[in-house]
Design a protein around this motif. Sequence first.
Motif, short mmCIF file in Angstrom:
data_model
loop_
_atom_site.label_atom_id
_atom_site.label_comp_id
_atom_site.label_asym_id
_atom_site.label_seq_id
_atom_site.Cartn_x
_atom_site.Cartn_y
_atom_site.Cartn_z
N PHE A 172 1.55 1.39 -7.83
CA PHE A 172 2.35 2.48 -7.29
C PHE A 172 3.28 3.04 -8.37
O PHE A 172 3.36 4.25 -8.59
N TYR A 173 4.00 2.16 -9.04
CA TYR A 173 4.92 2.61 -10.09
C TYR A 173 4.16 3.34 -11.20
O TYR A 173 4.64 4.36 -11.70
N ASP A 174 3.00 2.83 -11.58
CA ASP A 174 2.21 3.51 -12.62
C ASP A 174 1.76 4.89 -12.14
O ASP A 174 1.85 5.87 -12.89
N GLU A 201 0.85 -1.18 0.00
CA GLU A 201 0.00 0.00 0.00
C GLU A 201 0.88 1.23 0.00
O GLU A 201 1.95 1.22 0.62
N SER A 202 0.43 2.26 -0.71
CA SER A 202 1.25 3.45 -0.88
C SER A 202 0.41 4.70 -0.77
O SER A 202 -0.78 4.71 -1.11
N TYR A 256 -5.46 5.41 -0.88
CA TYR A 256 -4.20 4.67 -0.97
C TYR A 256 -4.16 3.92 -2.29
O TYR A 256 -5.19 3.55 -2.86
N VAL A 257 -2.95 3.68 -2.77
CA VAL A 257 -2.74 2.87 -3.97
C VAL A 257 -2.26 1.51 -3.50
O VAL A 257 -1.36 1.42 -2.66
N GLU A 273 2.22 20.71 1.06
CA GLU A 273 1.24 21.45 1.86
C GLU A 273 0.59 20.58 2.93
O GLU A 273 -0.45 20.94 3.48
N LYS A 274 1.15 19.42 3.18
CA LYS A 274 0.69 18.52 4.24
C LYS A 274 -0.67 17.88 3.94
O LYS A 274 -1.48 17.69 4.84
N ASN A 275 -0.88 17.54 2.70
CA ASN A 275 -2.11 16.85 2.29
C ASN A 275 -1.76 15.53 1.62
O ASN A 275 -0.65 15.36 1.10
N HIS A 276 -2.72 14.62 1.59
CA HIS A 276 -2.56 13.42 0.77
C HIS A 276 -2.63 13.85 -0.68
O HIS A 276 -3.49 14.64 -1.06
N ALA A 277 -1.74 13.33 -1.49
CA ALA A 277 -1.71 13.70 -2.91
C ALA A 277 -2.77 12.95 -3.71
O ALA A 277 -3.17 13.40 -4.78
#
Length: 171
Positions: free
Chosen positions: A157-159, A135-136, A150-151, A142-146
């Motif tokens: 993840f690589y994609d 899981e990634s 989760y991936v 700015e301190k947020n999840h991008a």
Amino acid sequence: MLDIEHKKGILITPDGSIHPFGIQKYGRVEELIDENYHDTAFIMDIANKPWFYALQKELGFVYNVKDTFHRQIEELAQKGIITILNGSTQTTSQLEYNLFCIHTPEELTDNQVQTLEDAYEELKEVTERKSAYVESMAYTKEKNHAWSTYVYGLDEFYDTMHLAKGRKKNK
């Protein structure tokens, strides 16, 4: 190269350097020692090292050794440090449960890209052989999840990060 199978975690700093910490051990809680836990292993192998103090100063943060490592992973990623954790454990029926968690900045340096691309084959082999969950999450400055969620999965993840899979290492 990474050897995440045998470590509790790996840091990949903005310069692409790999810094392992701890030792992965399957066993009952009473068999484990400090090097087998994320928090204590990180303090022993990373947090008290001169290079980590210098990196904190360079990136503008202070790692709090009195707080848990897990609560500070987001800040490490926001400051540009990749963390790969080995969350594998042994179940009560003595079976392995294998989990690898990747916490990454949304924007990687060229050196981090190269390190991850060079490590793909190794990571793919260990996750498949161990039937590990991956899981990634990426974090913004700015301190947020991008990402909205989760991936899950190494290839995903690589994609998502637009990383090449299976790139040949420079000799």
